[in-house]
Design an enzyme around this catalytic site. Structure first.
Site, PDB file in Angstrom:
ATOM      1  N   HIS A 165       0.810  -1.222   0.000  1.00 30.83           N
ATOM      2  CA  HIS A 165       0.000   0.000   0.000  1.00 30.83           C
ATOM      3  C   HIS A 165       0.845   1.276   0.000  1.00 30.83           C
ATOM      4  O   HIS A 165       0.351   2.349  -0.330  1.00 30.83           O
ATOM      5  CB  HIS A 165      -0.990   0.008   1.175  1.00 30.83           C
ATOM      6  N   ASP A 191       0.238  -7.591   1.522  1.00 30.88           N
ATOM      7  CA  ASP A 191       0.651  -6.189   1.695  1.00 30.88           C
ATOM      8  C   ASP A 191       2.166  -6.052   1.719  1.00 30.88           C
ATOM      9  O   ASP A 191       2.726  -5.278   2.485  1.00 30.88           O
ATOM     10  CB  ASP A 191       0.042  -5.567   2.948  1.00 30.88           C
ATOM     11  N   SER A 251       4.720   2.456   7.950  1.00 28.00           N
ATOM     12  CA  SER A 251       4.376   1.364   7.048  1.00 28.00           C
ATOM     13  C   SER A 251       5.579   0.894   6.239  1.00 28.00           C
ATOM     14  O   SER A 251       6.261   1.699   5.599  1.00 28.00           O
ATOM     15  CB  SER A 251       3.281   1.795   6.071  1.00 28.00           C
TER      16      SER A 251
END
Length: 409
Positions: A132, A162, A244
């Site tokens: 993402h 992911d 992230s």
């Protein structure tokens, strides 16, 4: 707590929690550029050479005094010294025609859209991050610990775990990859260390513990169902927008997970004590395939399912009070080929539709199955083409059924 899971593979998620407590939302944690402390700028060409990172680091293990520090502090200092140079910040430009997240501020054609983190996986310049973070990227800039920047190319990406891999166009001297640890040996209570760039604050270290294991996160939905990321690590080490793709480490400096999401209250955004990381075991399977093929094929079972517990069995008069009830079988799926049976009667349980009358999976390869999430985690251990043996409850008796796992469509 009861969960209704729509599953057609190893990745399944959907859920309802108790009627009195809404389940927290799971938010990905890239940082919009509007929140970055530094100004945006057009990404330019990479320099032909980069200075060795080890010679420009603010921290030098040889000159750090450990006087007055306890053992844990000394371990964390040594860990940071070993690991922080291999952790990078990512500045991402995306295609302006792509759909931006709801509420995302407008961006100019040459402006940065998002920011995340990553870490060096090998000596060939491959960086691991989240899918993402780089989804839709037209340019990816990697920022090192000393502030030097270089461009990177997208190698492969997998939304269902992911995870993504990018490759540096120029690898500086003195940069060593981070080793992968054994996420299967983790224990709740073990120290967990996150390094990344929350809110653009580069090379930030936060410390907590492993709060839980075997969690499940929602992955992107497909036209024929929802999938999930199984065996996820839960931690209370502070993870915020911008973390992230950064590593979650043990005290030995080994990567035990890739930070990917946080649980927030409705309407919230920032860390509230529950963070999630994709486990190193998933990284070890998926990343080499992304490097060699640009994609990863997930094994597919092809069913929708609901967890069976005592209350569920009591409500519908089932003769068994644990396992996974098959609601529907996808035509042409491995489950259909193996002859597994879906439900025959529509019903409602806690406000959600269910199909009653199908097979109940009670074991996989002789390992007892108690929930949908657990079954998802078990299937995740296998590869496409592997044969598994399911023990099912059908017509008030147990039956074993061999199933050959195929690649998810």
């Amino acid at each position: 707590m009861h969960r209704l899971l729509i599953v057609f593979a190893i990745f399944i998620v959907a859920g309802c929690t108790s009627a009195n407590a809404p389940r927290p939302q799971l938010n990905e944690v890239p940082t919009p550029v509007s929140q970055l402390p530094r100004p945006t700028a057009t990404i330019g060409p990479s320099p032909t050479t980069l200075p060795p990172l080890a010679t420009v680091s603010t921290f030098d293990e040889a000159v750090i005094s450990t006087a007055g520090l306890n053992e844990i502090e000394q371990q964390l200092i040594a860990l940071y010294q070993r690991a922080h140079l291999a952790v990078v910040s990512l500045d991402v430009v995306v295609d302006q025609s792509a759909n931006l997240p709801p509420g995302h501020p407008p961006v100019s054609p040459d402006g940065l859209v998002g920011q995340g983190s990553g870490f060096l996986f090998d000596t060939q310049g491959h960086i691991v991050t989240n899918h993402h973070v780089v989804a839709g990227a037209t340019n990816i800039q990697v920022r090192f610990a000393n502030g030097a920047t270089v461009l990177a190319d997208l190698v492969g990406s997998d939304p269902d775990s992911d995870l993504a891999v990018i490759r540096l166009t120029n690898l500086p001297e003195g940069l060593e990859p981070l080793p992968l640890g054994d996420s299967g040996a983790l224990q709740v209570g073990q120290t967990a260390v996150a390094i990344g760039s929350p809110f653009g604050e580069q090379n930030t270290l936060t410390v907590g513990v492993i709060s839980g294991l075997g969690r499940t996160l929602r992955a992107p939905a497909r036209s024929f169902g929802s999938f999930s990321i199984p065996n996820v690590i839960q931690t209370d080490a502070a993870i915020n927008p911008g973390n992230s793709g950064g590593p979650l480490l043990n005290l030995r400096g080994e990567v035990i997970g890739v930070n990917t999401a946080i649980a927030v209250s409705l309407g919230g955004r920032d860390f509230e004590g529950v963070g999630y990381a994709v486990p190193a075991s998933t990284v070890a399977r998926v990343v080499p395939a992304l490097i060699s093929q640009g994609r990863y094929d997930h094994p597919w079972l092809g069913i929708s399912m609901t967890t069976v517990d005592t209350l569920f069995a009591q409500r519908f008069g089932l003769s068994i009070d644990r396992g996974v009830l098959i609601g529907a079988v996808q035509p042409g799926s491995p489950a259909a080929v193996a002859g597994l049976r879906g439900g025959t009667t529509s019903a409602t349980y806690r406000g959600l539709p269910v199909q009653i009358g199908g097979d109940v999976i009670i074991a996989c390869n002789d390992e007892a199955v108690f929930s949908s999430d657990q079954l998802v985690g078990i299937i995740d251990r296998f590869q496409v083409g592997d044969q598994i043996t399911l023990t099912i409850w059908r017509d008030n008796e147990s039956v074993t059924v061999p199933v050959t796992l195929a690649a998810r469509p």
